[in-house]
Scaffold this motif. Structure first.
Motif, PDB file in Angstrom:
ATOM      1  N   VAL A   1      48.530  55.324 -11.676  1.00 57.94           N
ATOM      2  CA  VAL A   1      47.561  54.518 -10.950  1.00 57.94           C
ATOM      3  C   VAL A   1      46.204  55.203 -10.823  1.00 57.94           C
ATOM      4  O   VAL A   1      45.157  54.547 -10.753  1.00 57.94           O
ATOM      5  CB  VAL A   1      48.124  54.143  -9.558  1.00 57.94           C
ATOM      6  CG1 VAL A   1      48.274  55.377  -8.687  1.00 57.94           C
ATOM      7  CG2 VAL A   1      47.271  53.091  -8.885  1.00 57.94           C
ATOM      8  N   ASP A   2      46.176  56.530 -10.827  1.00 57.43           N
ATOM      9  CA  ASP A   2      44.925  57.275 -10.704  1.00 57.43           C
ATOM     10  C   ASP A   2      44.386  57.751 -12.051  1.00 57.43           C
ATOM     11  O   ASP A   2      43.428  58.528 -12.093  1.00 57.43           O
ATOM     12  CB  ASP A   2      45.117  58.480  -9.773  1.00 57.43           C
ATOM     13  CG  ASP A   2      45.421  58.069  -8.343  1.00 57.43           C
ATOM     14  OD1 ASP A   2      44.791  57.095  -7.875  1.00 57.43           O
ATOM     15  OD2 ASP A   2      46.279  58.704  -7.701  1.00 57.43           O
TER      16      ASP A   2
ATOM     17  N   ASP B   1      47.867  52.398  -4.561  1.00 55.38           N
ATOM     18  CA  ASP B   1      48.897  53.292  -5.092  1.00 55.38           C
ATOM     19  C   ASP B   1      50.279  52.872  -4.614  1.00 55.38           C
ATOM     20  O   ASP B   1      51.231  52.767  -5.400  1.00 55.38           O
ATOM     21  CB  ASP B   1      48.630  54.737  -4.678  1.00 55.38           C
ATOM     22  CG  ASP B   1      47.367  55.301  -5.281  1.00 55.38           C
ATOM     23  OD1 ASP B   1      46.393  54.549  -5.451  1.00 55.38           O
ATOM     24  OD2 ASP B   1      47.339  56.512  -5.570  1.00 55.38           O
TER      25      ASP B   1
ATOM     26  N   SER C   1      52.589  52.253 -11.877  1.00 53.97           N
ATOM     27  CA  SER C   1      52.853  53.012 -10.653  1.00 53.97           C
ATOM     28  C   SER C   1      52.649  54.503 -10.861  1.00 53.97           C
ATOM     29  O   SER C   1      52.092  55.196 -10.006  1.00 53.97           O
ATOM     30  CB  SER C   1      54.283  52.736 -10.187  1.00 53.97           C
ATOM     31  OG  SER C   1      54.624  53.545  -9.086  1.00 53.97           O
TER      32      SER C   1
END
Length: 422
Positions: free
Chosen positions: A178-179, A270, A175
């Motif tokens: 995520v990017d 996301d 979490s």
């Protein structure tokens, strides 16, 4: 009681084992690192990565990637274990596999996070799976070799706790990152490598090669690792089938929960990862309480079967709730119910497996066969997902959860055929 020559050999070989106050924390830390690195990708981070590199075909792509890793793990675990027994190096026989495997897992996870293609993710996860298998082949034998009998149950409970902690940590990591795919996938591998290096340091003086030569390892020995000549022992076989079915039910749910949240609940990847982290954070304390309470009650009452039957049915009920409601609130309720059932079942099932071993002289081989039932769901769950979701619709999760619920009920039914337990 007079010790056998083999027992005398083990006592002499490991007379300088590390003190339990140092060894047990090192083993628990290594267990956390290895499960953090091996479970996190399967539960959440691989699904996030695949959704980024192959959004149009993510279900089939994720299933393929996980299937490749699972097949490699199942195919090589007995081999790595046998080679670990036979390793004769200046660094001992367990540490090269323990630390070398963790290093290979880190390399594989880094590749999966760095190469922006399904092929790159598949290659990385394949290497990570091989590395994790090698690391476990070096880790697991340390328990019977160095941990006194009186402390093994306590250690087993602590490992069970850190597995839950590793799952929660993995979901929170997914979490938060995520990017950032490279650190998201590689960080658990780095933790595993650091933890195994520490454990290797702790056992450095005790991890010695066997003074006795091992017989030549043959293809027949390798193939024979996957099955035990049970002499027609039905109890062992039925318990094995029950463990496989319940594993398919909860592994399938864990693996595809992120896609459920995006495809059915309409969340972005996301937001789905964040929700998954929240749901896991809520369910983990519940699972830990159920894990401890069901184990205590089972031992106190001297009963096993009723706990695994109830656990399997409760797990199936959670899946039914998720299938019927198709909402975030419904999925959370279903997830908590499923987590309760999973904890109750898995706590007692290991005790049943040990109790129905067909031949105590071959208990090690029997438990290895049992371990195959815990790994096969990593192969079977993606196949079930492809069969259901590809045929009925990529977002038809009510059908998928219903099939998994049926598997849970069948697990409860099959364990009732195990007669040698109460």
């Amino acid at each position: 009681m007079t010790q056998t020559p083999e027992a005398d050999l083990e006592v002499a070989l490991h007379a300088d084992a590390p003190p339990p106050k140092l060894l047990l924390p090192a083993l628990v830390l290594a267990a956390f690192g290895l499960y953090f690195a091996s479970l996190t990708p399967q539960i959440v981070t691989l699904s996030i990565r695949i959704a980024d590199v192959a959004p149009a075909n993510k279900t089939v792509a994720l299933s393929t990637v996980i299937l490749i890793g699972a097949v490699l793990s199942i195919a090589t675990l007995p081999l790595f274990g046998a080679l670990s027994d036979r390793t004769r190096s200046r660094f001992g026989r367990r540490r090269p596999w323990l630390i070398g495997g963790a290093a290979l897992a880190l390399i594989g996870l880094a590749i999966a996070g760095a190469v922006p293609s399904v092929a790159g993710v598949a290659l990385g996860w394949a290497l990570a799976s091989l590395g994790a298998g090698a690391a476990f082949a070096g880790f697991l034998p340390l328990i019977p070799e160095f941990v006194p009998d009186r402390l093994r149950a306590r250690l087993s409970g602590l490992i069970g706790f850190v597995v839950s902690l590793a799952v929660l940590s993995g979901v929170l990591l997914g979490s938060a990152l995520v990017d950032a795919p490279l650190p998201m996938l590689a960080l658990p591998g780095l933790v595993a490598l650091g933890a195994t290096i520490f454990l290797g340091y702790v056992v450095r003086d005790a991890d010695r090669v066997s003074p006795e030569p091992f017989p030549r390892y043959t293809v027949h020995d390798f193939l024979n690792s996957y099955w035990l000549r049970t002499g027609g022992d039905r109890d062992f076989a039925w318990n094995w089938v029950s463990r496989l079915l319940i594993g398919l039910a909860y592994v399938g749910t864990q693996t595809y929960a992120t896609f459920y949240l995006t495809d059915t609940a309409g969340l972005s990847i996301d937001d789905a990862a964040a929700r998954y982290a929240t749901f896991t954070a809520i369910s983990t304390p519940v699972s830990v309480v159920c894990f401890l309470l069901s184990g205590y009650l089972s031992d106190r009452l001297g009963r096993r079967r009723i706990f695994v039957v109830i656990g399997a049915i409760v797990l199936a009920a959670g899946l039914v709730v998720a299938a019927v409601t198709q909402s975030l609130t419904g999925f959370l309720i279903g997830w908590i119910i499923l987590s309760i059932g999973q904890a109750v079942y898995l706590t007692v099932d290991i005790a049943i497996a040990a109790e129905v071993v067909p031949d105590e002289a071959h208990a090690g081989k029997a438990m290895s066969v049992y371990q195959v039932a815990t790994l096969l769901p990593n192969v079977g769950a993606p196949l079930v997902a492809v069969a259901v979701l590809a045929v009925s619709g990529q977002d038809n999760y009510p059908a998928f959860f219903t099939v998994l619920a049926v598997l849970g009920v069948l697990s409860a039914v099959t364990v009732t055929f195990v007669r040698r337990i109460r």
